[in-house]
Design a protein around this motif. Structure first.
Motif, PDB file in Angstrom:
ATOM      1  N   PHE A  88       1.801   2.165  -3.307  1.00  0.00           N
ATOM      2  CA  PHE A  88       1.000   2.380  -4.840  1.00  0.00           C
ATOM      3  C   PHE A  88       0.670   4.590  -4.478  1.00  0.00           C
ATOM      4  O   PHE A  88       0.306   4.944  -4.840  1.00  0.00           O
ATOM      5  CB  PHE A  88      -0.348   1.626  -4.547  1.00  0.00           C
ATOM      6  CG  PHE A  88       0.062   0.715  -4.972  1.00  0.00           C
ATOM      7  CD1 PHE A  88      -0.116   0.808  -7.260  1.00  0.00           C
ATOM      8  CD2 PHE A  88       1.086  -0.622  -5.018  1.00  0.00           C
ATOM      9  CE1 PHE A  88      -0.041  -0.714  -8.280  1.00  0.00           C
ATOM     10  CE2 PHE A  88       0.758  -1.737  -6.375  1.00  0.00           C
ATOM     11  CZ  PHE A  88       1.300  -1.591  -7.130  1.00  0.00           C
ATOM     12  N   ASP A  89       0.878   3.991  -2.673  1.00  0.00           N
ATOM     13  CA  ASP A  89       0.191   5.559  -2.242  1.00  0.00           C
ATOM     14  C   ASP A  89       1.698   6.706  -2.351  1.00  0.00           C
ATOM     15  O   ASP A  89       1.175   7.631  -3.294  1.00  0.00           O
ATOM     16  CB  ASP A  89       0.748   5.786  -0.602  1.00  0.00           C
ATOM     17  CG  ASP A  89      -0.803   4.653  -0.326  1.00  0.00           C
ATOM     18  OD1 ASP A  89      -1.560   5.017  -0.809  1.00  0.00           O
ATOM     19  OD2 ASP A  89      -1.562   4.870   1.181  1.00  0.00           O
ATOM     20  N   ARG A  90       2.940   5.852  -2.837  1.00  0.00           N
ATOM     21  CA  ARG A  90       3.984   7.017  -3.796  1.00  0.00           C
ATOM     22  C   ARG A  90       3.441   6.915  -4.817  1.00  0.00           C
ATOM     23  O   ARG A  90       4.012   8.347  -4.693  1.00  0.00           O
ATOM     24  CB  ARG A  90       5.411   6.557  -3.202  1.00  0.00           C
ATOM     25  CG  ARG A  90       6.391   6.682  -3.228  1.00  0.00           C
ATOM     26  CD  ARG A  90       6.504   8.242  -2.524  1.00  0.00           C
ATOM     27  NE  ARG A  90       7.572   9.309  -3.429  1.00  0.00           N
ATOM     28  CZ  ARG A  90       9.081   8.278  -3.273  1.00  0.00           C
ATOM     29  NH1 ARG A  90       9.566   7.252  -2.332  1.00  0.00           N
ATOM     30  NH2 ARG A  90      10.454   9.511  -4.036  1.00  0.00           N
TER      31      ARG A  90
ATOM     32  N   ALA B 260       0.822   7.088  -6.378  1.00  0.00           N
ATOM     33  CA  ALA B 260      -0.250   8.453  -6.117  1.00  0.00           C
ATOM     34  C   ALA B 260       0.383   9.059  -6.666  1.00  0.00           C
ATOM     35  O   ALA B 260      -0.145  10.413  -6.960  1.00  0.00           O
ATOM     36  CB  ALA B 260      -1.223   7.414  -5.694  1.00  0.00           C
ATOM     37  N   GLN B 261       0.927   9.889  -5.080  1.00  0.00           N
ATOM     38  CA  GLN B 261       1.662  11.334  -4.885  1.00  0.00           C
ATOM     39  C   GLN B 261       2.311  11.646  -5.508  1.00  0.00           C
ATOM     40  O   GLN B 261       1.951  12.701  -5.765  1.00  0.00           O
ATOM     41  CB  GLN B 261       2.115  10.816  -3.164  1.00  0.00           C
ATOM     42  CG  GLN B 261       2.954  12.906  -2.797  1.00  0.00           C
ATOM     43  CD  GLN B 261       3.602  11.793  -1.542  1.00  0.00           C
ATOM     44  OE1 GLN B 261       3.535  11.342  -1.206  1.00  0.00           O
ATOM     45  NE2 GLN B 261       4.450  13.074  -1.481  1.00  0.00           N
TER      46      GLN B 261
ATOM     47  N   LEU C 262      -5.997   4.103 -10.776  1.00  0.00           N
ATOM     48  CA  LEU C 262      -4.467   4.997 -10.953  1.00  0.00           C
ATOM     49  C   LEU C 262      -4.718   4.468 -12.502  1.00  0.00           C
ATOM     50  O   LEU C 262      -3.706   5.565 -13.203  1.00  0.00           O
ATOM     51  CB  LEU C 262      -3.108   4.747 -10.257  1.00  0.00           C
ATOM     52  CG  LEU C 262      -2.687   4.640  -8.971  1.00  0.00           C
ATOM     53  CD1 LEU C 262      -1.887   4.448  -8.649  1.00  0.00           C
ATOM     54  CD2 LEU C 262      -3.147   6.215  -8.302  1.00  0.00           C
TER      55      LEU C 262
ATOM     56  N   LEU D  30      -5.166  -2.465  -6.848  1.00  0.00           N
ATOM     57  CA  LEU D  30      -4.246  -0.847  -5.850  1.00  0.00           C
ATOM     58  C   LEU D  30      -3.747  -0.078  -7.181  1.00  0.00           C
ATOM     59  O   LEU D  30      -4.121   1.394  -7.290  1.00  0.00           O
ATOM     60  CB  LEU D  30      -3.370  -1.374  -4.881  1.00  0.00           C
ATOM     61  CG  LEU D  30      -3.220  -1.815  -3.594  1.00  0.00           C
ATOM     62  CD1 LEU D  30      -1.851  -2.224  -3.311  1.00  0.00           C
ATOM     63  CD2 LEU D  30      -3.854  -1.264  -2.942  1.00  0.00           C
TER      64      LEU D  30
ATOM     65  N   GLU E 192       0.892  -0.905  -0.062  1.00  0.00           N
ATOM     66  CA  GLU E 192      -0.512   0.555   0.162  1.00  0.00           C
ATOM     67  C   GLU E 192       0.751   1.109  -0.017  1.00  0.00           C
ATOM     68  O   GLU E 192       0.779   2.125  -1.148  1.00  0.00           O
ATOM     69  CB  GLU E 192      -0.897   0.146   0.842  1.00  0.00           C
ATOM     70  CG  GLU E 192      -1.951  -0.885   0.909  1.00  0.00           C
ATOM     71  CD  GLU E 192      -1.769  -2.673   1.627  1.00  0.00           C
ATOM     72  OE1 GLU E 192      -2.659  -3.684   1.014  1.00  0.00           O
ATOM     73  OE2 GLU E 192      -0.324  -2.526   1.658  1.00  0.00           O
ATOM     74  N   ALA E 193       2.286   1.271   0.683  1.00  0.00           N
ATOM     75  CA  ALA E 193       2.623   2.428   0.560  1.00  0.00           C
ATOM     76  C   ALA E 193       3.646   2.967  -1.128  1.00  0.00           C
ATOM     77  O   ALA E 193       3.596   4.446  -1.057  1.00  0.00           O
ATOM     78  CB  ALA E 193       3.880   2.446   1.963  1.00  0.00           C
TER      79      ALA E 193
END
Length: 261
Positions: free
Chosen positions: A82-84, A86-87, A140, A136, A79-80
């Motif tokens: 894919f969060d990065r 996305a960010q 995106l 995830l 998750e970290a």
């Protein structure tokens, strides 16, 4: 190694995640080289602190914009990543899933004798992690995209010493078909790439693997072993708009070895 040359940057402006590089013999590394040669921007992961010194120079060689740890058995790490993405990027065009694992005693034993814990770990890393990555990646891929995973002929036929990994790869190939059906309306394609035997670190865990390499080289119609760059070139092609109507397939990159009895 130097990057292969390409006359056109056909993937310029595309961004993708490469999971599974352990060293410069990894299939995922062949994919990273091919995608970068065609102009794609890359995010690359490494398994842990021990792997980082081997992977970081390769990530630098292909100008990876994102470089993060990813152990799919560690809660929250996927998750970290894919969060990065996305960010930093806000979108994603492709994912290369090139990881598999089975505990040694489970892999080397009979399928019939597989312990529950070993079976679940095998399926978790080798199959479920691809499902989770797709979940995830989906939000995106607003303009479509391509998801790739790596399989092997042992998913279709009994290959000596492949054992429980053949069961996991069979589940993975089935997952590819179901995911392709579900994600196709959003323009997201899903493929399983099935290379012939390759001398990677992961393959070293399979008993008598050298004999399998020799058999593939002598029996394949091409009379040659596949390389990581062959696999990478295939994946890069499938990510192009020219392959937009191809999805849900198991693509063999093995010099024709799978057609020989």
């Amino acid at each position: 190694m130097t990057l292969p040359t390409a006359k056109a940057k056909l993937l310029e402006g595309k961004r993708g995640l490469i999971v599974g590089i352990a060293n410069d013999q990894s299939i995922a590394w062949g994919c990273a080289r091919a995608f970068r040669a065609l102009g794609a921007e890359l995010a690359i992961t490494y398994l842990g602190d021990k792997a980082k010194p081997h992977v970081e120079p390769l990530a630098q060689e292909v100008d990876a914009e994102i470089f993060l740890p990813l152990d799919v058995m560690q809660d929250g790490q996927m998750e970290a990543v894919f969060d990065r993405i996305a960010q930093d990027w806000g979108a994603l065009d492709f994912v290369i899933h090139s990881i598999a694992f089975s505990p040694r005693d489970t892999l080397h034993g009979r399928v019939t004798d597989a312990p529950r814990d070993g079976f679940l770990k095998t399926m978790d890393v080798s199959c479920w992690s691809f499902l989770r990555m797709a979940h995830l990646a989906e939000p995106l891929m607003t303009k479509g995209g391509t998801l790739f995973t790596m399989t092997y002929y042992g998913a279709q036929m009994v290959v000596e010493n492949y054992n429980i990994m053949g069961v996991a790869k069979a589940a993975l190939e089935s997952a590819v078909r179901y995911m392709a059906a579900e994600l196709g309306p959003k323009g997201i394609r899903v493929h399983a790439i099935s290379p012939g035997p390759l001398a990677t670190r992961a393959a070293s865990g399979i008993a008598e693997f050298d004999a399998l390499l020799d058999k593939a080289k002598s029996d394949a119609p091409a009379r040659a072993l596949v390389t990581i760059d062959d696999v990478g070139a295939t994946c890069a092609f499938l990510a192009l708009d020219a392959a937009r109507h191809m999805t849900g397939q198991v693509i063999y990159v093995d010099g024709g070895y799978h057609i020989i009895d």
